[in-house]
Scaffold this motif. Structure first.
Motif, PDB file in Angstrom:
ATOM      1  N   ILE A  10      24.087  30.824 -51.471  1.00  0.00           N
ATOM      2  CA  ILE A  10      22.644  30.468 -50.874  1.00  0.00           C
ATOM      3  C   ILE A  10      22.482  30.404 -49.079  1.00  0.00           C
ATOM      4  N   ASP A  11      21.438  31.172 -48.607  1.00  0.00           N
ATOM      5  CA  ASP A  11      21.261  30.782 -47.342  1.00  0.00           C
ATOM      6  C   ASP A  11      20.118  29.717 -47.135  1.00  0.00           C
ATOM      7  N   TYR A  12      20.409  28.791 -46.181  1.00  0.00           N
ATOM      8  CA  TYR A  12      19.481  27.747 -45.875  1.00  0.00           C
ATOM      9  C   TYR A  12      19.037  28.037 -44.486  1.00  0.00           C
ATOM     10  N   ARG A  13      17.961  27.132 -43.960  1.00  0.00           N
ATOM     11  CA  ARG A  13      17.424  27.382 -42.474  1.00  0.00           C
ATOM     12  C   ARG A  13      18.337  26.945 -41.605  1.00  0.00           C
ATOM     13  N   LEU A  14      18.816  27.701 -40.535  1.00  0.00           N
ATOM     14  CA  LEU A  14      19.359  27.228 -39.420  1.00  0.00           C
ATOM     15  C   LEU A  14      18.912  27.001 -38.077  1.00  0.00           C
ATOM     16  N   GLY A  15      19.413  26.422 -37.157  1.00  0.00           N
ATOM     17  CA  GLY A  15      18.862  26.499 -35.855  1.00  0.00           C
ATOM     18  C   GLY A  15      18.628  25.308 -35.168  1.00  0.00           C
ATOM     19  N   ALA A  62      17.973  22.133 -44.027  1.00  0.00           N
ATOM     20  CA  ALA A  62      19.133  22.669 -44.735  1.00  0.00           C
ATOM     21  C   ALA A  62      18.945  21.713 -46.448  1.00  0.00           C
ATOM     22  N   VAL A  63      18.627  20.291 -46.325  1.00  0.00           N
ATOM     23  CA  VAL A  63      18.567  19.791 -47.673  1.00  0.00           C
ATOM     24  C   VAL A  63      17.470  20.213 -48.402  1.00  0.00           C
ATOM     25  N   GLN A  64      16.390  20.336 -47.573  1.00  0.00           N
ATOM     26  CA  GLN A  64      15.157  21.036 -48.243  1.00  0.00           C
ATOM     27  C   GLN A  64      15.347  22.180 -48.895  1.00  0.00           C
ATOM     28  N   ASP A  65      15.862  23.127 -48.347  1.00  0.00           N
ATOM     29  CA  ASP A  65      16.250  24.561 -48.888  1.00  0.00           C
ATOM     30  C   ASP A  65      17.242  24.388 -49.904  1.00  0.00           C
ATOM     31  N   THR A  66      18.031  23.600 -50.004  1.00  0.00           N
ATOM     32  CA  THR A  66      19.249  23.264 -51.178  1.00  0.00           C
ATOM     33  C   THR A  66      18.299  22.942 -52.384  1.00  0.00           C
ATOM     34  N   GLU A  70       9.180  19.368 -51.303  1.00  0.00           N
ATOM     35  CA  GLU A  70       7.907  19.901 -51.048  1.00  0.00           C
ATOM     36  C   GLU A  70       7.972  20.908 -49.999  1.00  0.00           C
ATOM     37  N   SER A  71       9.011  21.789 -50.301  1.00  0.00           N
ATOM     38  CA  SER A  71       9.258  22.842 -49.034  1.00  0.00           C
ATOM     39  C   SER A  71      10.004  24.020 -49.902  1.00  0.00           C
ATOM     40  N   GLY A  72       9.898  25.097 -49.306  1.00  0.00           N
ATOM     41  CA  GLY A  72      10.522  26.117 -49.777  1.00  0.00           C
ATOM     42  C   GLY A  72       9.897  27.167 -50.881  1.00  0.00           C
ATOM     43  N   ASN A  73       9.252  26.098 -51.874  1.00  0.00           N
ATOM     44  CA  ASN A  73       8.799  26.991 -52.850  1.00  0.00           C
ATOM     45  C   ASN A  73       7.540  25.890 -53.519  1.00  0.00           C
TER      46      ASN A  73
END
Length: 427
Positions: free
Chosen positions: A114-119, A140-144, A201-204
């Motif tokens: 998986i990709d997660y948000r970077l920056g 990154a934790v939210q996306d995971t 409550e992020s991503g989807n």
């Protein structure tokens, strides 16, 4: 009716165990399939979220699996890979991830990268803004967690067993794996959840739960060890004793103490010790003398497949593995040897703390010398790289100026210390 339901649940559990505990599948030597048997679905969208610049990012994953015509297993374990890169670089499609995908799928697993948000700016600079770093970690934790929710809901698409999801993380990906498995919103501080939204409550828009059956990490760290008591998750931890990016034991991320002090974390050495105290199944692979690379990619495959297979067969046993990669040759980013990073309080009443950092595990000599050159205190301690915090107690010292000497052989650092009767004491 209740007894029948209980019996059916037992039979189902036994059936699943029999299904997965196979002699020719999932283990390190069980290469069932060839490259021609591997299929992959690339750039599968699992969500969308705002990145650190305020732009919408499409969150993607790649899924690798054995072809249906060669693999008839009705339900399969899944390995979810989280890449490294300091939360400012890296990709799901990196060479390491592709290699691991191929090797684990050959052994019968399904593999999702998986990709997660970077920056965040100045990713590995000690002059960077540490609050921006923590925001990157939080995203990154939210996306995971969003990816794990999505995979659970869409398990049928690849014949996945949601009760057998395993995380595989390297460096930043290890941190995201650990936090995604154990953390709650409050662990990060209210300002992050208020600014970026709750962890789940992020991503989807999915709100379902997910289950982590085990975890494999390279250079993992946690900011709090007590979170390990929340869930019983078997761990396989790889870590180099001379890691100066993610410390093997307690210390700052990136080994940054100046000009900005970065986040203090507990590395795999501390995590393993806490898992041992909790009597949790784990394997700690300590590579003495190795830095952030820790171990080769094929070592992760061999030990990782054996570890997951032991979980599938319900015979996991805790192990401590020590390998000597290099002795007395690793150094931190500045090339320095063991030294005193901090000594406080100073002045003190003779009870203070000293923070020692350095590139290698070794016996360290500590001594206190008065103004006439007399040694008034001597002690040896075993130092574990990259950093140690020690409490020193010398309340019997007369008031005056002393010199605290730390090091080994011809490598010493000296720190002046002022002892006063009513001085502060280390907590």
């Amino acid at each position: 009716m209740r007894s029948i339901t209980f019996l059916l649940s037992l039979l189902l559990a036994f059936s699943l165990r029999a299904q997965y505990c196979l002699e020719d599948r999932f283990g390190p030597d069980d290469t069932l399939y060839t490259m021609e048997d591997i299929r992959f679905d690339m750039d599968v969208e699992y969500g969308r979220a705002l990145n650190w610049l305020g732009d919408t990012t499409v969150l993607l994953m790649d899924v690798y699996y054995p072809a249906d015509e060669v693999d008839t297993l009705a339900s399969r374990p899944l390995i979810v890979y989280l890449h490294g890169g300091g939360f400012h670089g890296g990709s799901k499609s990196n060479q390491k991830g592709r290699y691991w995908a191929q090797e684990f799928v050959k052994r019968g697993y399904v593999f999702a990268s998986i990709d997660y948000r970077l920056g965040w700016p100045n990713g590995d600079s000690c002059a960077a803004d540490t609050s921006l770093y923590m925001r990157a970690v939080y995203r990154a934790v939210q996306d995971t967690r969003a990816a794990l929710r999505w995979l659970t809901v869409n398990a049928d698409s690849w014949r996945l067993d949601p009760s057998h999801f395993y995380l595989l993380g390297t460096s930043a990906g290890s941190g995201a794996s650990m936090f995604a498995s154990y953390a709650e919103d409050a662990d990060f501080g209210s300002y992050l959840s208020e600014e970026l939204g709750p962890l789940d409550e992020s991503g989807n828009a999915l709100s379902n739960e997910f289950h982590i059956a085990g975890m494999i990490t390279k250079s993992a760290a946690l900011s709090k060890l007590d979170v390990l008591d929340r869930k019983e998750i078997p761990h396989l931890l790889f870590h180099g004793s001379c890691d100066m990016t993610v410390p093997y034991t307690y210390g700052a991320i990136f080994h940054c103490y100046a000009p900005n002090k970065f986040v203090d974390v507990y590395g795999s050495g501390d995590i393993g010790a806490e898992l041992e105290r909790l009597n949790r199944c784990h394997t700690l692979y300590k590579n003495i003398g190795q830095g952030h690379g820790t171990v080769d990619d094929d070592t992760v495959v061999v030990y990782g497949a054996a570890f997951i297979q032991s979980l599938l067969c319900e015979d996991c046993e805790s192990r401590y593995i020590e390998r000597i990669s290099r002795l007395n040759v690793c150094a931190d980013r500045s090339g320095k040897t063991t030294t005193v990073e901090n000594l406080y309080p100073n002045p003190s009443n003779g009870i203070f703390r000293v923070v020692v950092s350095g590139p290698r595990d070794e016996d360290i000599d500590l001594s206190m010398i008065d103004r006439l050159g007399r040694v008034v205190f001597e002690e040896s301690k075993y130092y574990v790289a990259p950093i140690q915090h020690w409490r020193i107690e010398m309340p019997q010292l007369e008031p005056g100026v002393y010199y605290f000497k730390t090091g080994v052989r011809n490598r010493f650092t000296v720190q002046p210390v002022l002892i006063i009767p009513d001085g502060p004491s280390a907590f």
